[in-house]
Design a protein around this motif. Sequence first.
Motif, PDB file in Angstrom:
ATOM      1  N   LYS A 110       0.848  -1.191   0.000  1.00 28.95           N
ATOM      2  CA  LYS A 110       0.000   0.000   0.000  1.00 28.95           C
ATOM      3  C   LYS A 110       0.883   1.241   0.000  1.00 28.95           C
ATOM      4  CE  LYS A 110      -0.481  -0.077   5.074  1.00 28.95           C
ATOM      5  NZ  LYS A 110      -1.427  -0.080   6.200  1.00 28.95           N
ATOM      6  N   THR A 114       3.966   2.930  -3.756  1.00 25.91           N
ATOM      7  CA  THR A 114       3.957   1.554  -4.243  1.00 25.91           C
ATOM      8  C   THR A 114       3.687   1.536  -5.748  1.00 25.91           C
ATOM      9  OG1 THR A 114       3.189   0.667  -2.129  1.00 25.91           O
ATOM     10  CG2 THR A 114       2.791  -0.674  -4.083  1.00 25.91           C
ATOM     11  N   PHE A 166      -7.332  -5.331  -3.812  1.00 23.48           N
ATOM     12  CA  PHE A 166      -5.914  -5.018  -3.976  1.00 23.48           C
ATOM     13  C   PHE A 166      -5.553  -4.563  -5.385  1.00 23.48           C
ATOM     14  CE2 PHE A 166      -1.444  -6.116  -4.779  1.00 23.48           C
ATOM     15  CZ  PHE A 166      -0.849  -5.346  -3.789  1.00 23.48           C
ATOM     16  N   GLN A 170      -4.978  -0.586  -6.541  1.00 22.54           N
ATOM     17  CA  GLN A 170      -3.600  -0.202  -6.855  1.00 22.54           C
ATOM     18  C   GLN A 170      -3.514   0.363  -8.269  1.00 22.54           C
ATOM     19  OE1 GLN A 170      -0.999  -0.017  -5.017  1.00 22.54           O
ATOM     20  NE2 GLN A 170      -1.139  -1.452  -3.339  1.00 22.54           N
ATOM     21  N   THR A 173      -4.908   3.845  -8.336  1.00 22.11           N
ATOM     22  CA  THR A 173      -3.976   4.804  -7.732  1.00 22.11           C
ATOM     23  C   THR A 173      -2.883   5.204  -8.706  1.00 22.11           C
ATOM     24  OG1 THR A 173      -4.367   3.954  -5.500  1.00 22.11           O
ATOM     25  CG2 THR A 173      -2.321   5.168  -5.867  1.00 22.11           C
TER      26      THR A 173
END
Length: 426
Positions: A110, A114, A166, A170, A173
């Motif tokens: 996280k 990342t 997850f 991700q 992001t």
Amino acid sequence: MSYEQKLMQMKKTLKKTERKVTAEPVKTAIPPPAYEQAWLDAGLTKEVNKHGIVYKRVVDYKTDYVHGNIVLSGLKSTLDEWRKSGEAHPLSPDFSKPLIFFDTETTGLKGAGTLIFLMGFIVQTPNSFTLTQYVLPGPDHEAAFLYASKLWEESVTLVTYNGKSFDIPQLETRWTMNRNVIPPLLSHTQIDLLHGSRRIWKDEMGTFRLPAIEEEQLGFRREGDIPGHMAPIIYQDAVKNGRAEILMKVLLHNEWDILSLVALYIRSTDLLLKTEIPESAITQTNIGKWFADLKSHDRSKRIFERTIATYGIDHPATHFHFGFILKKEQSYEEAVSSFTIAAQGLGGRQRIIALEELAKLYEHKLKELKLALDTTEEAIWLLKVDEDLAENFRIRVGNEFVKREIRVRKKLFPGQAQKTTSDVSN
């Protein structure tokens, strides 16, 4: 013209000249990494797009390729089964979109720092399955890496394992961090097989880590695999020192992950939709309950009936869930039979809930007030002595049973002063 006016005119001329001299900086291409040849020698190929460089690996599998004990060609019948079933289910595909099996590897778990450094996709083609893996050369090429995925180009169905919690967050992001450079990320339909595995094999498996699912449900055992937590370290070393031979082990790890997604999707669908596949009573009951929760009562009923025909009263949890189906169908006598088996064979919350359902049926549907009172009193007693019950459940349900006891006693003994079981025990 005065001296001051000449100065002002010269000043304006200078400003114009400055504007002409000041030009937009030329955007230079990001050079390839120093270790490029080592990566190419290891089997990666280079792809250049307008945002930079990305490296990729493509593998084709014949349709008869076997992963564990699952043949990949089974995916076609899997999709046909979903199409025929007409079920609106979390694992059913959106037939208007391509189906893609997707997994990522990241530099951490996280945080804004990342990075996703590996994205893998498997798609079914007319004669094969094609795996495409994209590897990030470094942070400077992240826009090119994301752009190469084409997840901005067409809305698809992404099949993942824990992707909802997850992989997709991700991805979103990292896309946000590059939003001024690349096209917007489209909204994609998601099928998360971790959620499905937990529903199907609840109380059958102690862990739902993908390697455990592979061994117990797919018959696949990883030989020579790297530990998942080592992948970020290996990638950082490959970027720093160009050691591509170890990086390829990370790609193999990711490849196995995605092949397992295809196999697990086939296996899960077979259990959900094919009646001839023998399974344990626990698994069958879990599946029946899942369909019941989705309001697919006909399919749920068939699953419960098949399980009871096989296991009889040896698995009272099936009778517990079947009782609710029968009650909904207004088959009250049969519902009483199912809840009685459940109350006698189960413990904890389910036993109390089974007794509550029995009390309701006896009081309101069958007008058996004495049986309603007996059942209520049994439940009140169990709520006091069963140490496995949570306190908030004990209090909440206990209050409802006391109210029921008072009401049933008034019906049985009108005009008499009533004492509850709690009063008598005190």
